[in-house]
Structures are given as C-alpha cells and as structure tokens.
Design a protein around this motif. Structure first.
Motif, short mmCIF file in Angstrom:
data_model
loop_
_atom_site.label_atom_id
_atom_site.label_comp_id
_atom_site.label_asym_id
_atom_site.label_seq_id
_atom_site.Cartn_x
_atom_site.Cartn_y
_atom_site.Cartn_z
N ARG A 62 1.35 5.07 0.53
CA ARG A 62 0.60 6.26 0.94
C ARG A 62 0.64 7.30 0.44
O ARG A 62 1.68 7.64 -0.13
CB ARG A 62 0.76 6.33 2.55
CG ARG A 62 0.44 5.07 3.44
CD ARG A 62 -0.67 4.57 3.24
NE ARG A 62 -1.30 3.64 4.51
CZ ARG A 62 -2.42 3.31 4.55
NH1 ARG A 62 -3.55 3.53 3.56
NH2 ARG A 62 -2.66 2.22 5.53
N PHE A 94 0.08 -6.46 4.54
CA PHE A 94 0.30 -5.49 3.71
C PHE A 94 1.89 -4.95 4.24
O PHE A 94 2.29 -5.20 5.33
CB PHE A 94 -0.45 -4.20 3.83
CG PHE A 94 -1.67 -4.78 3.36
CD1 PHE A 94 -2.27 -4.83 1.75
CD2 PHE A 94 -3.13 -4.86 4.21
CE1 PHE A 94 -3.37 -5.05 1.41
CE2 PHE A 94 -4.18 -5.06 3.64
CZ PHE A 94 -4.58 -5.12 2.33
N HIS A 108 -0.82 0.20 11.69
CA HIS A 108 -1.72 -0.06 10.43
C HIS A 108 -1.41 -1.34 9.64
O HIS A 108 -1.86 -1.85 8.86
CB HIS A 108 -1.14 1.09 9.34
CG HIS A 108 -1.76 2.35 9.92
ND1 HIS A 108 -1.37 3.69 9.30
CD2 HIS A 108 -2.58 2.82 10.72
CE1 HIS A 108 -1.87 4.81 9.63
NE2 HIS A 108 -2.54 4.36 10.38
N ILE A 127 9.44 5.75 4.73
CA ILE A 127 9.08 4.86 5.85
C ILE A 127 8.36 3.69 5.19
O ILE A 127 7.27 3.91 4.62
CB ILE A 127 8.37 5.77 6.97
CG1 ILE A 127 9.21 6.75 7.64
CG2 ILE A 127 7.75 4.75 8.11
CD1 ILE A 127 8.69 7.44 8.73
N MET A 138 1.41 11.65 4.34
CA MET A 138 0.86 10.55 5.14
C MET A 138 2.22 9.40 5.42
O MET A 138 2.46 9.21 4.23
CB MET A 138 -0.47 9.83 4.77
CG MET A 138 -0.88 8.81 5.73
SD MET A 138 -2.30 7.75 5.09
CE MET A 138 -2.63 6.62 6.33
N LEU A 139 2.06 9.21 6.42
CA LEU A 139 3.29 8.14 6.60
C LEU A 139 2.73 6.78 7.36
O LEU A 139 1.77 6.87 8.06
CB LEU A 139 4.33 8.60 7.54
CG LEU A 139 5.20 9.81 7.05
CD1 LEU A 139 6.11 10.32 8.09
CD2 LEU A 139 5.98 9.21 5.85
N VAL A 185 0.01 -4.35 11.86
CA VAL A 185 -0.12 -5.32 12.67
C VAL A 185 -1.23 -6.14 12.39
O VAL A 185 -2.28 -5.83 12.10
CB VAL A 185 0.00 -4.91 14.18
CG1 VAL A 185 -0.23 -5.96 14.85
CG2 VAL A 185 1.27 -4.07 14.46
N LEU A 226 -5.40 -13.62 1.46
CA LEU A 226 -4.60 -12.66 2.08
C LEU A 226 -5.32 -11.27 2.27
O LEU A 226 -4.82 -10.38 3.24
CB LEU A 226 -3.26 -12.37 1.48
CG LEU A 226 -2.40 -13.73 1.44
CD1 LEU A 226 -1.32 -13.41 0.26
CD2 LEU A 226 -1.83 -14.34 2.79
N LEU A 227 -6.32 -11.21 1.82
CA LEU A 227 -7.11 -9.96 1.91
C LEU A 227 -8.49 -10.08 2.72
O LEU A 227 -8.94 -11.05 2.82
CB LEU A 227 -7.50 -9.34 0.42
CG LEU A 227 -6.41 -8.93 -0.09
CD1 LEU A 227 -6.97 -8.04 -1.83
CD2 LEU A 227 -5.40 -8.03 0.54
N ARG A 268 0.92 -0.99 0.07
CA ARG A 268 -0.08 -0.11 -0.15
C ARG A 268 1.02 1.21 0.00
O ARG A 268 1.76 1.49 1.04
CB ARG A 268 -0.89 0.04 1.22
CG ARG A 268 -1.90 -1.29 1.40
CD ARG A 268 -2.80 -1.09 2.49
NE ARG A 268 -2.31 -1.05 3.82
CZ ARG A 268 -2.91 -1.33 4.72
NH1 ARG A 268 -4.23 -1.59 4.75
NH2 ARG A 268 -2.21 -1.24 6.12
N ASN A 297 -1.78 -7.72 9.57
CA ASN A 297 -2.52 -7.73 8.34
C ASN A 297 -1.45 -7.97 7.38
O ASN A 297 -0.24 -8.25 7.97
CB ASN A 297 -3.35 -6.48 7.82
CG ASN A 297 -2.62 -5.34 7.56
OD1 ASN A 297 -1.49 -5.50 7.22
ND2 ASN A 297 -3.54 -4.40 7.95
N GLN A 333 2.48 3.73 9.93
CA GLN A 333 2.98 3.27 11.14
C GLN A 333 2.45 2.04 11.45
O GLN A 333 1.83 1.33 10.77
CB GLN A 333 2.06 4.31 12.04
CG GLN A 333 0.63 4.74 11.86
CD GLN A 333 0.14 5.82 12.94
OE1 GLN A 333 -0.46 5.26 13.86
NE2 GLN A 333 0.32 7.16 12.48
N ILE A 334 3.10 1.46 12.55
CA ILE A 334 3.45 0.03 12.83
C ILE A 334 1.64 -0.59 13.02
O ILE A 334 1.33 -1.54 12.45
CB ILE A 334 4.08 -0.37 13.92
CG1 ILE A 334 5.51 -0.49 13.28
CG2 ILE A 334 3.68 -1.78 14.44
CD1 ILE A 334 6.44 -1.02 14.47
#
Lengths: 360, 360, 360, 360
Positions: free
Chosen positions: D296, D312, D306, D329, D300-301, D308, D359-360, D294, D310, D303-304
């Motif tokens: 971004r 992606f 987002h 990042i 927008m950065l 954990v 996986l989705l 994904r 899953n 972060q963990i």
C-alpha cells in the motif's frame, strides 16, 4: 429459439460505490466472458455535482486491488455520449430508485439494455409502487415500459429475462421468500386462510452504506431488532410474484448483528396432511434446472454461514409431526443472490450464456 | 485534614445523550448517596437551538427505564439560572471539548464544581493541547484555571482531586496506559532509551455516537484497523502524567470490532534484569489502596471480557525468560473506568466519600 | 397475610461454575439483604469425584474480583452436613437436571427451601417432562413433590411462590413467550384456530458452557441457524403455563451470533378486530404491579440491547392496519430474567422482601 | 532452466475436514488447471480407526455444494496404494504435525511430492522444532529430508520451491511478519539493538476446529486476549527466515473476536533517519514480481477487511515525524495466504504454472 450467442458483452455499471456495487464490480471483473472487455464504471449521477469523477476503482474498494485489471480502472462521471462511444450494450443501475426510474428509458432509447438493481421497475401495481414515491416525466411511456419490464428472478422468469430489454433485479428479502414459497404455491399445497408468516433476519449491509443511527456499530452489534413491521416495502414484490393478498402473507424483517446474509423462517399451513417426500419432491422438481438454488434434504436446514460470500439461495424445510404445518427456511447473501450475483445471472441469460457463468 | 462529609450532593449532567452520558446517568441514578437527590439532566448547549429540551430521559436511553426514578426524569435545556435555583453543587460536563472549555469557568463563577469528561482541561502544556484547537475568550483567566485544574486520575492524584474545584476526567486510552506504567516509572524500572511501545485496541463506543463511515457496522465488524499512528491526541496525557518525551513512548490505537473495552499491550525494556516478584510487588504496592484497580498475579493477564460493564482497570504482566523485557497488559471499559465511572470516582473523592461508593 | 420478614437469609448455590451461576453469584454478592451473610458456593456434585473443591470463586470468574467480598469466598465440595451446620435456609440449584431432580427432595428433607434453575421440576405433565429423561428413586414421593412445586414466574404465580418450598425457575425461552402471551390469553383476545407462531432468537450463552461444535465461535459467529424445530424442550412450559395444545402454539428457536439476549417475535391472530388502546391496556393492567416487566408504548418495540445485562423483560407490540393481527415482541437477557435474576426475584418473594430488591 | 509444464496435476488432500482443508478443497475444485482432474480427498489417518471414510465432501462442508463437481466427491480413507493407483503426483498434508512428520517421507518414497500445511518440516533448527515434540523413527533420514525441505514462502524462495519435492507451508502469523520484515532486513534498514516488536491479532479460525474453552463463542466474542506471550511456536519461523535472535524480535499474539484475518503491527527502529520514499521503494522493489502481496502507498494502511476471503497479504507503513521509527502493518486471511492459498501458490510453482493461477 436459436439465438446467436455473443462471445462477450460491453457492460457498464452506474453506482459502483455501494456494497452491492462493489460485489458487482468484483463479479464482472472476474467473469470469464468479460476478460477482454472489462466493465465501465460510472458515477451515480450525471450533470453538475456528479459523483464519482475520475476516482480509481481501487481507491473506493481497496479489497479489489490485484484482481484482474481492477488497478487500471477508474470510475468516470456519468455521460450518455461516452456510453454510446464505448458501444455499451448492457447497463447495470446500482443507483437510487429515482435515478433508475429516470435513466432506464434513456438507456433503452440509446439502444442499451438495463439490469436495474433498484426497486424502480419491480412492481407492476401502482399501489405497491407508491411506497417508493417515484415520479415519471412521461407517465404513459413509463406505464408502457413498466409493463415490458421483467422481474429478474431467473428461477421464475428465465425465458422472459433472456428476451428482455429491461430487467428489474429483485429485492433481497423478496428473493429469499419468493424462492421459498413459489414451489409450494404453484403446487397448491398451502392453506392460505391462516396466512403465511415470514420472519426474516438480515445482516446490516442490507441497510446500505450511508452512515445513520441504525447502521452505527453500537446500534447493530450485540443486538436484534424488528423493523417495518406490517410495512416493509419488499412486501409488494411478494404479493405480485406469489399472487397473494396482504391477508395471506405477513412479513417481519429483523436487523441481525452480522455484515451479510439473510435467513427467512417461513410458516406455512398445508391444505392437507403432507409427507416429507412430497414436499421434498415439490422443491426438487421446481429447482431441478436451477444451478443457483440448493435444495437441502430435510431435516437439514440452511444457515447463513453456508451462503455468505457465495451466489446461492439455499432452501430447506421441516414438517410437523402431524404433517399439517411446514417450516421452510431459506438463506442467501443479500449482496449476492440478493443483489449483485442475481444481476449477473440475469446478464448471463440476456447474453445467451449459461446462467451460472462466473458464479460457480 | 478533617472535612465535613456531606450526606448527599446536588449534581447535574450536561450532555447525557452520548454513550458515556448514558452510563453516567445510570451510575448516578443508582448511587446510594443520591437516592433522594437524583441528578439534573441537561442538554449539551444553551441558547437558541439548544438540544435536549424536555425530552424524557428514557426516550433517549430506553434501557434505563425502570431503574430508580429514571422514568420520572427529563432532560432540560441548559440554563445557568436553573442550576443555581436547584442548588447544584457539582456539574458533570459530557459535552464537546469547546463547550467544556467555555463552560467550566462559568460554572465555577456560579460556585459549582466541575468534573469535565472532555479533554478541554486535561493538558497543562499548550503544545499538547493544540490538537484540540481550543480558544479562550479570556486567555489569562483560562491559564490560571488550567493551572488549577486537577487531572482526574484518583490513583495518581487522589488528595488533589478531593480538594479540587475543576477535575479533568482522563481519556480512556490514557487511563489504560498511565495506570499500567505509573508504578514502573515511579520505581525507575524502565529503560527509556529504546522507548516504550503501547499497542492499544479499543471498542467502537470510543469513537462516539455520531454516525460516520468509521463507525458504520460494515466498517467496524469483522475488521481491525490501526489509526492515528504517531498522532493520537491522548498521547499528550501520557507525556504529561508519566513525564516522558515523545521519543520515550509510542502509542498506536486500533479499532476493535466490539462495542466496548480497551486492551493495551505495553512493551517495556527494564533497566536491569528483573524478577517476577519484584515487578509484582511494584504493582501491588502502588495500588494497595486503590479499589478500582485489580492487579492480576503473573502470569495471569487481563482480558477485555473481565472488565466490560464494570468499573475496574485490570493490570497484569509477564516477564521475558531473560528477565529484561516486560509485557504489561491493562484493560478497562472505555465508557466506565475510561469515562463515566472514573468521573463518579472523582465525584466521590470531591464529596469526601469513599472513592468506590456506588461503583462496586 | 402478615408474615414475619427476615432481615437476611442464609443461602447457598450449587453449581456456580456456569454462566447463569456466575450471574447468580454476582447478584447475591451485591444483594443489599445479603451483605453480612454472603452465599455459600458449592460444587455441582457430591461424593467421590466431586467438582468444585476449594477453588477460589474469583479463579472461576475473574470478572467478580473486587466486588463485595468475592475475593474471600471459595467454592466448596458439596456436603449436606455442612449446609445444615451453616444453617442454610435456601439452596439455589444451578446443576444438571438429573442432579436437581435428585437433590431437591433431600434439601427439603433437611428443611432447606429450593430454587431450582434446571428444568427438573418445571413440568407437571409426565409427557412434557419425558424429554428430559428424568428418573425418580421414589416415584410416588416425587409425584407428590412435583404437585407441590411452584413454577417460578413471579408475574404469574407471585403469592404461590411466596409460600413455596420448591420453586422451579422457568426456562429462558419460556419466560420470554409466556410473559408476552399470558395477558392476551387471559383476556381471551387470541384466535387459537390458526395457532400462535413464536419465532425466537437467542444468544449463545443459552447453549451452556461446555465446548461443542455448536458453541464454537466459528459456528456461531456471523451465522444464524434454526434448531429443534417442532421439538424444543421449553415447549412444554408454554403449553402448561398458557393452557394451550401443541396445535395452538408453534415455537422455533434460532441461535444468534451474540453472547446473550433473547428476542421472541410472536404472531397472534385476534378473535375480533382490535385497537391499539385495547391491547396496550391489556398489557399495562396485567403488569401494573410487576417491576421487572417493562411494557413499551406501541409502536415502540423492544430490542435486545435494551435488556442485555439488566433484569427486565420488555414487551411491545404492533397491530396490523386491519386490526386483526398482532405482532408481539418480547426481550430479556437469558442469563438474568431468563435465569439468575428471576431466581433472585423468587428468593425475594420467598423471603417476604420486595420482589425487585437487589435487581434495580 | 527450461521445464516442461504439465497441463494438469493429479493432487490429493489428506485432512480436508478442518477450516484450512475446506478452503484448500474450494481452491482446488475451482482451479482452472484442475477442472478435469479434481483432487482426491482423504482422511487424516490411515489404518484401523481411520477417519473420513466414504463421507460426502459436501456433508463435511455444506457450503461447497453446487461448486464445480463438489457434490460428486467423497472423502476416502487414507490408503497409499490407492494414491499410487490414481497416479497422485502431489499430496497436500492438512494433518496434525506428527502425522505430517511421519507421512512426508513415505509420500516421497512413493514418488509423490508434498506440500505440508503443518509445522512438521518448517524449522531447520532442532531447538526451534522442539516445541512441537516431533519424533522420527529414522532420525538420520529425517535430518536429510529436513535439510532438503523448502520453506514455502513463494516471495522469498520461489525458485527453490519450483524445484522442491517437499515444501513446508508457513505458519499464518509467521507469514504476516516475515513478509513485512524481509524487505527492511534485507536492505539493512532496521536497528536491531532495541528489538523489533510484533504485536499480532488473529481471528479465531487460527485456533482450529476442535471445540475447547478458548474457542467457545462466549470466550472469544466481545473479547480480546493476549496469549503465548514470549512463547508462541511460530517464533522459530521468524528467527530462521529473518536470521534474527530471540533478543532481536518479540512476538505477542492476541485472539480477536472475528472468524478470520490477521493484522500484525510491527515496530521497527531505523538505523538512520529514513524517508517515506526510501521505505516505500524498499517494499515496492522487493515485491515487484509478487502478485499475492499488495504494497500500500503510505500513509494508507492495511486492514483486515481488505484481505478477508481473498488470497493477498497486504503491507503498509507509516514513518514517525522524526524519521527514526517505523510502524509496519501487514494483513492476511489466516486460512488463505496464511494457509490454503499459499499452499496452492506453492503447488503452482512446483507445477511450473504462474504462481497466482486460480488465486486472482
């Protein structure tokens, strides 16, 4: 009771911005019956000042991006007309209690069934409901509707839920305690004279998303604190669902320094000397057809990491050497079996699907 | 420079309600020179609507109860007259930047020295200060006072601090980076053409006590996020104290899921091939008389748990096999060496005491 | 009872490598009475294969570097002759239980008093002690010494500790529960027929430093689990110190996902309807001369963050609306009031100093 | 290249007891193509002393109970004959590196394809592989097989993976850095003279399940520490996949006090002044067909939290005001996109299915 089973369902969620709302969105987006009819997402309020207007779902919840068609969905201002135009059949209310108390009758009047994740319709006794300070514009109609509302515990009230128009999704603490005690109480195993002690511990997400001193990282981290001793509002659900008096059950919640998960340690004195086999059988038989409850073999006990981010409630127990005292432990994820996945379980029953669809 | 050393000092703290304020209160209460003259504690604001009026110190900070005479002290509304009546000699400002900008001149006019824990007086360059949006009612006087203010890094400016009336206590990130780089830059070891990279990670207390989405437990826990990339306001302190340009140093802070502690990982290219011994000597010599900096033996590196709840800054390094690149790591507790204990260290110097009194 | 008070004391610590040992080292290094006579630090074993030989103290515990003369001290192999040569008067045993059971008599035979942080000498009843599987080479002598050993709870046994040669420092859970219940039981307020429920939660340091599946970060983090239900070995201390039977008290420990701190939630039925004032007075009077216990004003309750890294035990309570049921909550840092600082408190009493010296 | 697509695949997993093994088991159990052919689970070793014999899968991983047919599956001792009898087509190796080096050729000789989650086959250069101290019984055959092995990064080598017999699943850190840099390097945007700095932070699960001082809760919690500075073994993967020299990229890993998740902060100097649009386009175009990455929108950065739990890898960036320096990042869950879900993604490609199935 033959029932025509719909292949899909048109659903909407009001109040998707919170933690339970995000989990509900995820579960519905990935639900196999809703692939072609993704849910509508709506703000928590209608009228002027309404929130949630035209925000992309993934800007509220970036972690959902990439899943199903999450990236194409937005959160719309709440609008009853639009709900009707879209043919919504089931509305999830993840709104404040007051809003849910007001909206449920309106939804039903529009022919839309409701699963309410708030506490607005959970309690039959006005005394128990008083703590929420709800008001009704039409008290008589509200009383009638309250009597019709079904407490959304699929393991206790599955058939009633299947036929309900308004399902009141249970509280997270209440679920963990009611599911642990219902089998024992139905089998009349507990000595209620000394009272049942329920010592519960919950992760911080249970306190909601609004920033406050009590949800500040610096307050919750590396800490543990008891709160609402002798006065937590979930107590009423336990009293009503378990048919107990306030003398017979005592509930103390604690705030755990973790994001999610509840563990309840429950102390029960037995009517007579028990055996491990008898207690185990009691739980096993009660939950034999309940896919979302996992009864553990004593002496194995549930722990929070077994349920975090899944949809189960785990129950286990140990018996004292003298056979007179029982420690029952139950665990669940407060945002899932304690909120969003239990709501989906209720939806499944209301739609005539298997209760675990989309949850395993 | 012979100087009469006072046996004690009359101190006051404005703004004791925050995290750094609590630590400052603890350090001052237990300071051996202040046993008989405990500090006055004051609100963060004067005038109508002032906070902090007549609250017991231990109701704000229950963890301080039982220590020294904490239970007998209260937080009073701010009142300049009372400060004078009590003969206050040194005022700690743990207030918002704007308040500190306004109050420092008033305190000095009352003959009271100031250690300011805010950023109000740290920066000499107006461009660097602009990010704080400070205004001065008397710009000329403020400029004069700004020129007089001493940056309160005892390891860099000890003698100036000892003679200062106004000490600007450094920022937490700035301290961790300035102390790690000052020895190398003074010794001209760094190649500045490629720029120095400072990748810092801080616990949540650095974000302050006001509840906000970014300090919510659910945001910070089990997470890591970068913020203020290319724009953190502590950067100005690094530029001024290290005499670098924005091209020569790049600073990226991250929010760690822990209550306290900063670790900065600093990447330096060397001017010429270096040796471990040369680098070690550089740090050792620079800090030979600095009791609050612990230089570790390479390859040992600092880690946050070595500094949490103590008053040290730890510095360590490793050199690349080719001798051309250095990784320097520094750690400190952002509320202590990054705030409250550095303020006490400054007080010690201003009073003529050993800089580590009450800190070891 | 006039007693010549020594100005200092020659102390030694066996077993400084663990978590409690590190805290004990810190407290002794910074103790005002021990400035000129820092403690000797010794390995946990003597003879061939002994550990701890000639290791720098700060290589075991880098966080202690810079404090007092920590950097000049090393951990020596254990050697009784050296203890005598150095004139050691008091030996702290932070060793395994078996070692402490064997060594305490040897130390006393050398004229050295003992504060034992293990469980070796805490329990008078052989039945209660059986869980530790201790063996004695001279059972008769051990029995005599056991009868002489004093349970090191200063709030309960202060005068006896002051005169003791062998003090058995209490367990961490036991301390939190005994201090919460002793006042109520001495005042005969509890109805013991229904049993007292003690639901305790402890940070991971209580499980010791040896890596194991249960102390792995991945097991403990984001988790909560009950363990040793109906069988925790600290139960014996509660039975003996509170004069209760196993029917009258039930103890369930849980592992919290935090480094340190214990919170015990204790459920007591009252003999008769009580009042908040009566309960508050009961606690206040019991602890009026106990500087290391902080009794909170109901309804304020202790929480773990109030005691982490300090030396207090906090106690608070709330009474049910019907006045018949009490929830008492006590908190302490398991490594401090639950281990190292309680050991120092005992040393203070044995030396004739104020019990809080070096602890406030 | 038309290819007959199988409807299902007979899979086996060797080494299911670890953290990545548990996630792999979960993903395969719930994979829509494997509903009727659940994977075989096998021990990590064959021969005498083999582990994993006849253990129920859910006794190793109680959290999997209730999912698909997890409760009916056991972990069997490893046995090549049984693999053949069962018609296994694809074997996942979640074993130690040495075991995977030895077994991959045997599996291929049995006609079984391999996805190896260890590092045994990731590196083409013997120098880079040396850090793993692997030995080959038949060096020539191993060299041939090494040359055939495909580095299992679907975003870089999708077509090769689809046709591979042996896929070497990438390291977790390597994945986070390679995916962040590949687009920039392929587009020739980076100035390599100053070197690229990769400052990575990983949760504790990356250190594996074996208890050790470094995975003890007390070491990792409330802490942050750098390790393997200038010497982490994932560096070789970055060098080979990105075609860089050790002078051109510098990698420093840190241990985060969280269970899972990696965040890499990557510092890149640009060849020429860049624009946000140009950089954004570079990433967007590179990953336009990659469902598991994904990208971004700057600023927008990732972060963990987002990523954990899953599957992606999230990538974002910010550009310095002068347009010359880039901070990139990237985040992923080290057990999923950094291990198990990337392995499933590779399986999907090898089977001719869409790479995101399951996986989705």
């Amino acid at each position: 009771m033959p029932k025509t089973v719909a292949t899909t369902l048109r659903t909407a969620v009001a109040g998707v911005s919170g933690y339970a709302g995000a989990e509900l969105a995820r579960l519905l987006l990935c639900h196999p019956r809703l692939v072609l009819t993704p849910p509508m997402f709506l703000g928590r309020m209608d009228g002027p000042g309404a929130d949630g207007g035209s925000v992309a779902l993934t800007s509220l919840h970036p972690q959902l991006s990439g899943l199903a068609n999450a990236d194409n969905l937005s959160v719309s201002p709440f609008d009853w007309d639009q709900l009707q135009r879209e043919g919504i059949e089931l509305l999830f209310l993840a709104t404040p209690h007051e809003q849910a108390r007001e909206w449920a009758p309106i939804a039903l009047a529009h022919g839309i069934k409701v699963v309410d994740l708030s506490a607005a319709w959970r309690l039959q006794e006005a005394d128990n409901r008083a703590i929420y300070k709800l008001t009704d514009s039409d008290p008589a109609a509200a009383a009638t509707l309250q009597a019709e509302a079904v407490y959304g515990s699929p393991e206790l009230h599955g058939p009633a839920i299947a036929n309900a128009r308004l399902v009141a999704n249970p509280g997270c603490y209440a679920t963990s305690i009611i599911l642990a005690l219902a089998p024992l109480l139905r089998a009349n195993l507990a000595d209620l004279d000394c009272g049942i002690i329920c010592d519960s511990k919950s992760g911080v997400s249970g306190a909601g998303k609004t920033p406050s001193p009590g949800t500040h990282f610096m307050y919750a981290a590396d800490n543990l604190s008891a709160y609402a001793v002798f006065g937590h509002r979930h107590t009423g659900e336990m009293l009503e669902q378990l048919h107990l008096t306030t003398e017979q059950i005592q509930f103390t919640p604690h705030l755990l320094p973790i994001p999610r998960g509840i563990l309840s340690t429950i102390y029960v004195r037995l009517n007579e000397v028990g055996s491990i086999k008898k207690i185990q059988d009691c739980f096993d038989e009660f939950y034999i057809s309940s896919p979302m409850v996992r009864v553990r073999r004593s002496p194995m006990l549930p722990q929070i990491q077994h349920v975090v981010r899944n949809n189960f409630c785990d129950i286990g127990f140990q018996l004292s050497p003298d056979g007179k005292r029982l420690v029952v432990i139950s665990c669940l994820d407060n945002l899932l079996k304690g909120a969003a996945s239990q709501a989906v379980q209720n939806m499944n029953l209301m739609a005539g699907w298997h209760e675990s669809e989309g949850l395993l």
